[in-house]
Design a protein around this motif. Structure first.
Motif, PDB file in Angstrom:
ATOM      1  N   THR A   1       5.266 -29.045  49.421  1.00  0.00           N
ATOM      2  CA  THR A   1       6.564 -28.447  49.097  1.00  0.00           C
ATOM      3  C   THR A   1       6.584 -27.943  47.658  1.00  0.00           C
ATOM      4  O   THR A   1       7.071 -26.839  47.379  1.00  0.00           O
ATOM      5  CB  THR A   1       7.683 -29.486  49.299  1.00  0.00           C
TER       6      THR A   1
ATOM      7  N   ALA B   1       7.109 -24.075  46.462  1.00  0.00           N
ATOM      8  CA  ALA B   1       8.205 -23.754  45.544  1.00  0.00           C
ATOM      9  C   ALA B   1       7.689 -23.148  44.253  1.00  0.00           C
ATOM     10  O   ALA B   1       8.307 -22.222  43.692  1.00  0.00           O
ATOM     11  CB  ALA B   1       9.023 -25.011  45.252  1.00  0.00           C
TER      12      ALA B   1
ATOM     13  N   GLN C   1       5.363 -24.147  54.788  1.00  0.00           N
ATOM     14  CA  GLN C   1       6.526 -25.016  54.635  1.00  0.00           C
ATOM     15  C   GLN C   1       6.927 -25.695  55.937  1.00  0.00           C
ATOM     16  O   GLN C   1       7.479 -26.809  55.928  1.00  0.00           O
ATOM     17  CB  GLN C   1       7.701 -24.192  54.102  1.00  0.00           C
TER      18      GLN C   1
ATOM     19  N   ASN D   1      13.868 -32.354  48.191  1.00  0.00           N
ATOM     20  CA  ASN D   1      14.596 -31.539  47.225  1.00  0.00           C
ATOM     21  C   ASN D   1      14.023 -31.699  45.821  1.00  0.00           C
ATOM     22  O   ASN D   1      13.908 -30.729  45.070  1.00  0.00           O
ATOM     23  CB  ASN D   1      16.081 -31.922  47.210  1.00  0.00           C
TER      24      ASN D   1
ATOM     25  N   TYR E   1      10.782 -29.865  45.620  1.00  0.00           N
ATOM     26  CA  TYR E   1      11.089 -28.440  45.539  1.00  0.00           C
ATOM     27  C   TYR E   1      11.590 -28.095  44.133  1.00  0.00           C
ATOM     28  O   TYR E   1      11.260 -27.040  43.577  1.00  0.00           O
ATOM     29  CB  TYR E   1      12.143 -28.084  46.585  1.00  0.00           C
TER      30      TYR E   1
END
Length: 539
Positions: A294, A298, A396, A428, A431
């Motif tokens: 991830t 990102a 992803q 999150n 990311y």
């Protein structure tokens, strides 16, 4: 919790110390009146639509700054100058080094907001079953960030608005992912999450033409449009009826799949629970590698945020509208690719999808830096961006099924989802790390070594990740792990397929079947008599 299928003569050994433990009924005797339009407000379609609109809106708000961030920074830096068209390429090429640096900082502060908000909302998501209140807070924060962007007169106001936007998206992403995970079984999460995450590029696709509004109407126009969308999102969050926080008898008349999901959850809620901690999750290599993937995705995507627009403006003199429209070539294919790759993860396993996507992303990421004014027109960049969008979406897609599988393992493969919100908040945070590193690295390398070498470095990230994907993504070393099928004898013997084989011995019996639900800790063994033969299965 174990479900045992009984046929003819079945005996179940139970620990004497636990045999007298009362088993609470899954059906409550008290009934509450269902809310207005209950079937619609609690339906799978509306629940998914609410999560999708949340992701779409948060992405739309975020995507406005994808092509416009250099132009917004240039507007703030030149407010004291009377005649400057901030939507023209000359606005950012006059002082390219300062614009590149300030834009990188602005984009990176979104990640700071993600890192601040993710652990807070991850902890909150596992403590409360209702997703509505946190999502309302996130949507409100998004509206406040838009107001700040629209009214900003100093660079520091832009930075505050960007951090607030990151906190808002940390909440919305965590709670929307949990909302879908609450309503679908694990073996369908890959396809459902793939469709849901497809709204990320869809939001980007719709948000990117905001450059046209910025160029033709004014700098306030894109933010007004995003506030209107946030208002619609707010209404849907107020209307939704959540399964996890509503009386279970309301859902007894719903379709069979939904009833089964609720019944399993109800039974698991009656049993003793163990909390899944942050440390437990972070000890799982499978989760760590998924989070690292991830972060890589990102980093690459956010590195292109400030630099691709500057490349187009510097090489071909694109304005804000032109930069927005050409990046659509990257976003549109990602919408379809996310759903398709999610389905492929469910059917053939996450490992093969991740490996093929990483292998293909390496050359296409490199080729993004090849077209230039010296080599001709910008049109060769369009198909390269299309393939880049498809392959990065494929990278992803395996992450969400991997996260769900790790949480299931930590919960003893029961129906409990404790730790799911924490794991999505870790997603999150990962990311956010990528979003922090990417713009800063991209802005610095663009100014120092150029766009082509920046793309070369970014493509190497995908190539270097291939060994990690092979060894740690998926159930085992098998490249393809197909979904369990009771009649399929060609499957590799993974842990999941062993469980399927065990269940098939019980499912394929000739006479009527009775399901017995017993607390897992009470079970010692089970013996089943079929055709005068007794087989003992240890649990």
């Amino acid at each position: 919790m174990k479900l045992f299928h009984q046929q003819k003569v079945t005996t179940v050994g139970i620990d004497p110390e636990l045999s007298e433990k009362p088993y609470e009924s899954a059906v409550t005797s008290t009934e509450k009146k269902k809310p207005f339009l209950f079937k619609f407000r609690s339906s799978d379609i509306f629940v998914f639509s609410t999560a999708a609109v949340g992701l779409f809106t948060s992405t739309f708000v975020h995507s406005i700054l994808f092509p416009l961030s250099p132009f917004i920074v240039a507007r703030i830096r030149n407010l004291d100058r009377e005649v400057v068209d901030h939507s023209k390429s000359s606005a950012i090429t006059e002082n390219i080094e300062m614009t590149s640096r300030d834009t990188g900082i602005l984009v990176a502060l979104y990640a700071v907001g993600l890192l601040i908000g993710s652990p807070i909302f991850g902890w909150l998501g596992d403590r409360i079953k209702q997703r509505r209140l946190p999502m309302l807070l996130g949507t409100t924060a998004s509206i406040a960030a838009n107001v700040l962007f629209m009214l900003s007169t100093t660079y520091s106001m832009l930075l505050v608005a960007r951090v607030l936007q990151g906190i808002s998206n940390a909440c919305v992403w965590t709670m929307c992912l949990c909302l879908v995970a609450d309503n679908w079984p694990r073996d369908q999460l890959g396809s459902q999450m793939g469709k849901l995450v497809g709204f990320y590029p869809l939001g980007m696709m719709v948000g990117l033409p905001a450059g046209v509004l910025y160029s033709e109407i004014g700098h306030e126009a894109p933010f007004i449009a995003s506030m209107i969308l946030s208002g619609i999102d707010l209404i849907m969050r107020l209307v939704i009826v959540e399964r996890s926080s509503s009386p279970k008898e309301w859902f007894e008349s719903n379709h069979e799949d939904s009833t089964n999901i609720q019944t399993d959850n109800d039974i698991s809620n009656d049993l003793p629970k163990t909390r899944v901690t942050w440390l437990q999750l972070l000890k799982q290599p499978r989760l760590i590698v998924s989070l690292a993937l991830t972060a890589v995705v990102a980093t690459v995507m956010s590195a292109f945020e400030p630099t691709l627009s500057m490349r187009l403006a510097e090489e071909w003199e694109f304005n804000a509208a032109g930069c927005s429209l050409i990046v659509l070539a990257y976003m549109v294919p990602s919408i379809i690719a996310s759903a398709v790759c999610g389905w492929l993860c469910d059917q053939y396993g996450t490992k093969i999808v991740a490996l093929i996507s990483l292998l293909m992303a390496t050359p296409f990421c490199l080729l993004i830096g090849y077209p230039s004014q010296e080599r001709g027109t910008f049109w060769p960049l369009v198909p390269i961006l299309i393939m880049g969008g498809i392959t990065i979406a494929g990278c992803q897609a395996p992450v969400f099924p991997e996260i769900a599988n790790v949480v299931d393992k930590e919960n003893g493969n029961s129906t409990s989802s404790d730790g799911l919100a924490r794991s999505y908040s870790l997603f999150n945070a990962a990311y956010g790390v990528g979003m922090c590193v990417g713009p800063l690295m991209g802005g610095y390398l663009y100014a120092s070594i150029g766009f082509f070498w920046l793309c070369t470095i970014l493509s190497s990230f995908f190539f270097c990740f291939l060994p990690l994907a092979y060894f740690y993504i998926g159930q085992d070393r098998h490249l393809i792990t197909r979904k369990c099928n009771p009649t399929d004898d060609t499957l590799p013997m993974t842990t999941d397929n062993k469980l399927c084989e065990l269940s098939n011995k019980l499912i394929t019996m000739e006479t009527d079947i009775t399901a017995i639900a017993i607390p897992e800790e009470s079970v010692v063994s089970m013996s089943t008599t079929v055709d005068d033969k007794t087989e003992i299965i240890k649990i």
